[in-house]
Scaffold this motif. Structure first.
Motif, PDB file in Angstrom:
ATOM      1  N   ASP A 283      -6.928   6.274   5.585  1.00  0.00           N
ATOM      2  CA  ASP A 283      -5.820   5.554   4.995  1.00  0.00           C
ATOM      3  C   ASP A 283      -5.649   4.187   5.673  1.00  0.00           C
ATOM      4  O   ASP A 283      -6.245   3.203   5.257  1.00  0.00           O
ATOM      5  CB  ASP A 283      -4.559   6.407   5.130  1.00  0.00           C
TER       6      ASP A 283
ATOM      7  N   ARG B 269       0.392  10.259   4.518  1.00  0.00           N
ATOM      8  CA  ARG B 269      -0.088   8.938   4.900  1.00  0.00           C
ATOM      9  C   ARG B 269      -0.487   8.997   6.372  1.00  0.00           C
ATOM     10  O   ARG B 269       0.229   9.571   7.212  1.00  0.00           O
ATOM     11  CB  ARG B 269       0.990   7.869   4.695  1.00  0.00           C
TER      12      ARG B 269
ATOM     13  N   ARG C  65      -0.828   7.375  -1.416  1.00  0.00           N
ATOM     14  CA  ARG C  65      -1.796   6.289  -1.512  1.00  0.00           C
ATOM     15  C   ARG C  65      -2.418   6.253  -2.901  1.00  0.00           C
ATOM     16  O   ARG C  65      -2.736   7.293  -3.484  1.00  0.00           O
ATOM     17  CB  ARG C  65      -2.891   6.482  -0.452  1.00  0.00           C
TER      18      ARG C  65
ATOM     19  N   MET D 173       0.813  -1.215   0.000  1.00  0.00           N
ATOM     20  CA  MET D 173       0.000   0.000   0.000  1.00  0.00           C
ATOM     21  C   MET D 173       0.851   1.272   0.000  1.00  0.00           C
ATOM     22  O   MET D 173       0.349   2.361   0.248  1.00  0.00           O
ATOM     23  CB  MET D 173      -0.926   0.005   1.229  1.00  0.00           C
TER      24      MET D 173
ATOM     25  N   THR E 265      -6.807   0.228   3.979  1.00  0.00           N
ATOM     26  CA  THR E 265      -5.910  -0.726   4.626  1.00  0.00           C
ATOM     27  C   THR E 265      -6.372  -0.917   6.057  1.00  0.00           C
ATOM     28  O   THR E 265      -6.387   0.037   6.845  1.00  0.00           O
ATOM     29  CB  THR E 265      -4.451  -0.230   4.609  1.00  0.00           C
TER      30      THR E 265
END
Length: 510
Positions: A189, A88, A38, A26, A213
């Motif tokens: 995320d 992220r 991402r 990822m 994720t």
């Protein structure tokens, strides 16, 4: 793979590698501390399971540390800065405030699932302070706030990393800077979810929509949600998306509480033999105790854990009688359990205000005294980051052999509470206390009935969950009896924050 400073067991190291591989796919490379933006459309899901003592929490904490060192930013339910494509983020979640507080006490910045699903809408003027505190803006000049107030906010944020707490330290109320709450529309995320055995199917679907994720951490030996037919959400995943931690990590001097919990995995062990094991553990280690009576003082902060609802009601009645509580009022220091919020749709903002501050179904609170208006209560929400609130309350005290509860006072609408001196083992999941009293006669009754859940005798699952709620001391209560209190019921042990927030729940009802 370079292991963290703490030494993993072989299965923890394998689990760390599985999570690291998922994250690398990822765009988050833990080994080289390298992040890439991402990519939309990618998704990954993994469940790490294991019984109490298998090291799930230690693994989670080490992964969180590795992610933050790699540059991943923690997202909480307090405030979310500007969205950037190259940023992220990670959110560490638990189903309840108490479960989230257990993680925070271990240095993991956790929040509740509800606080992530519903996000606050800040007043633009005061949002400038939030942007400054989080490093996204310059120090602002706010009309009505002195430099000293901003300095207090800055000092608070440096030690607590809570934007609402910092604004409260500056002298603001929640209703000053939060205009309302909205359901999250855009995904985040990476999400880590602890106590995943408590998730129901709807929560799981919500989390999958929010987090491309998602890593679940759960105990397969606990009790499944009551509406899940004895099955936990991670048990429905393909084998390739699950990994079980099988090694049990013990303290240097062993842990008799964990020893008892894991002994329940023996299929040939009966209730009487298990109770003899409890007696033997109590004889050699004071962390396990046998008691012929329930400790009424301990019930004020650590509920007795029971199986049957009738037992719960009788123990609560005995607790209130022992403390001399009047039928028509609550005493400061009495424990309560939030049973939901009864507000019509037009009061959605008030509902979200209360839920965001921790008054979700199952939340444990302590009654501090009456509010400023009839039907309002001052409450301390256990496990909440800003625990002191005032809310319109409907308090129901159930009585033995009575179909309808007694209601000492009630607002026209608001948060509904049941008494919390005793709770069912199902509702205790996700919580831990320093000392826990387990009401053994109820477990014996479950054993006599011979009920089975998910292929395991129900009494064993109940005993496992109840025992593992105890952090340092397990008290095995053997008889229907209650000791007289040694001290008066009080709320003096609950320290108030320096600048408690006042919510819109204090506004006149409409």
């Amino acid at each position: 793979m370079t292991l963290p400073a703490l030494t993993y067991s072989d299965d923890q190291a394998e689990a760390h590698d599985r999570v690291a591989a998922l994250l690398r796919g990822m765009g988050v490379d833990l080994d080289n501390a390298h992040l890439t933006p991402r990519t939309d459309g990618q998704a990954g899901l993994l469940a790490i399971t294991g019984k109490a003592g298998s090291g799930k929490t230690m693994l989670l904490a080490q992964l969180v540390q590795a992610l933050t060192e790699a540059g991943v930013q923690i997202v909480s339910g307090d405030y979310e800065g500007r969205r950037r494509k190259d940023r992220r983020t990670l959110a560490v979640l638990a189903p309840t405030n108490k479960a989230a507080s257990v993680l925070r006490q271990r240095g993991v910045p956790a929040t509740t699932i509800h606080r992530i699903i519903y996000t606050p809408v800040y007043d633009p003027e005061y949002e400038k302070i939030a942007q400054w505190l989080t490093g996204e803006g310059e120090r602002p000049e706010i009309e009505g706030l002195s430099d000293a107030a901003l300095d207090r906010a800055f000092a608070f944020y440096q030690s607590n990393s809570s934007v609402p707490g910092a604004l409260a330290a500056a002298g603001l109320r929640g209703s000053d800077f939060i205009l309302g709450w909205k359901r999250r529309e855009e995904p985040l995320d990476i999400g880590f979810v602890d106590e995943a055995s408590m998730l129901d199917a709807r929560q799981f679907e919500d989390l999958q929509e929010i987090f491309p994720t998602l890593v679940l951490f759960g105990d397969p030996a606990q009790l499944a949600p009551v509406n899940q037919s004895g099955q936990m959400v991670f048990e429905t995943l393909p084998e390739g998306q699950k990994m079980n931690l099988h090694r049990i990590h013990r303290q240097a001097d062993d842990n008799p509480i964990l020893d008892l919990a894991h002994a329940l995995g023996d299929p040939d062990l009966g209730f009487e033999a298990f109770e003899r094991m409890v007696e033997q553990a109590a004889a050699r280690d004071d962390r396990v105790q046998l008691a012929g009576r329930v400790d009424s003082d301990l019930m004020a902060r650590s509920p007795v854990l029971v199986w049957r609802n009738a037992t719960r009601i009788r123990l609560i009645h005995a607790f209130r009688h022992a403390h001399g509580a009047p039928l028509d009022a609550l005493m400061p220091g009495e424990p309560l359990i939030c049973d939901g919020i009864e507000l019509p749709l037009k009061h959605r903002k008030k509902r979200l205000d209360l839920e965001a501050r921790g008054l979700i179904k199952g939340a444990q609170v302590i009654y501090l005294g009456p509010g400023r208006k009839p039907g309002f209560s001052r409450l301390h929400v256990l496990g909440a980051e800003e625990p002191q609130i005032s809310a319109a309350s409907i308090v129901k005290i159930e009585l033995p052999d009575e179909e309808e509860p007694f209601i000492p006072f009630a607002a026209h609408m608001g948060a509904t509470f049941l008494h919390g001196a005793a709770v069912t083992i199902h509702k205790a999941q996700g919580s831990q206390w320093e000392a826990v009293q387990v009401f053994a006669p109820d477990l014996y009754a479950a054993a006599r009935m011979g009920r089975v859940e998910a292929g395991q005798p129900l009494w064993k699952r109940l005993a496992y969950v109840a025992i593992t709620r105890a952090e340092h001391r397990l008290i095995w209560v053997t008889r229907y009896s209650m000791a007289r209190p040694r001290r008066a019921l009080t709320a003096d042990d609950l320290a108030a924050p320096a600048a408690p927030l006042t919510l819109s729940a204090e506004e006149p009802e409409t």
